[in-house]
Design an enzyme around this catalytic site. Sequence first.
Site: not given
Length: 191
Positions: A20, A24, A88
């Site tokens: 995280m 990305k 995600e």
Amino acid sequence: MSPRNRPEENGWIEVITGCMFSGKTEELLRRVRRAELAGHEVKLFKPAVDDRYGETEIGSHNGNQRTAEVVESAEELDSEAYVVGVDEANFFDEQLVDKVQSLAERGHRVIVSGIDSTFRGEPFPPLPQLMAQAEFVDKLNAVCVKCGEPATRNQRLVDGEPAHIDDPTVVVGADEKYEARCRSCFKIRTD
Ligand code: ADP
Ligand code: MG
Ligand code: ZN
């Protein structure tokens, strides 16, 4: 990382992974912007489980946003657009791998972004499987919030304390917090 010497009609898979806060989504949105500059049609998807930035937005922690279609399962990933982006992706099950493979085989450029490890630091399906089948894989680092070294781990904190190893892998909307940490600053409770 743009692919060179490729036959024009070929599709392929690009994976953008890492922990995280590693950028990305930022990188996915950068590629999408560039694809559109090249005149390519783009369709973005995200799983329904993640409602962090509203129903139809893909959001980066740096504030960038893009509209995406929210889908309940990987089965619904389909589009006529040449570029298909999925953010995600760790919230999809392993069906995602076959679905993305078939899109690439049909000539799509598929860009998949998602975390590759759980809060326990173990491989988090389906990203590792997808990485094995992708033409291009970029693993990004965040900055460790403890020491500033490159971070690769998702530190889950519950009431400020490291989560327990027996906690469930996916918890949505619980009272917990995540930090990007390096190998040595990453902690998990096993007692
Ligand atoms: P991801 O999709 O991998 O979670 P995002 O693209 O949403 O990442 O966010 C990346 C941005 O997060 C960075 O550009 C930076 O502004 C911010 N950020 C916040 N905390 C960190 C951290 N510990 N390390 C790196 N970037 C961070
Ligand atoms: Mg993201
Ligand atoms: Zn550290």
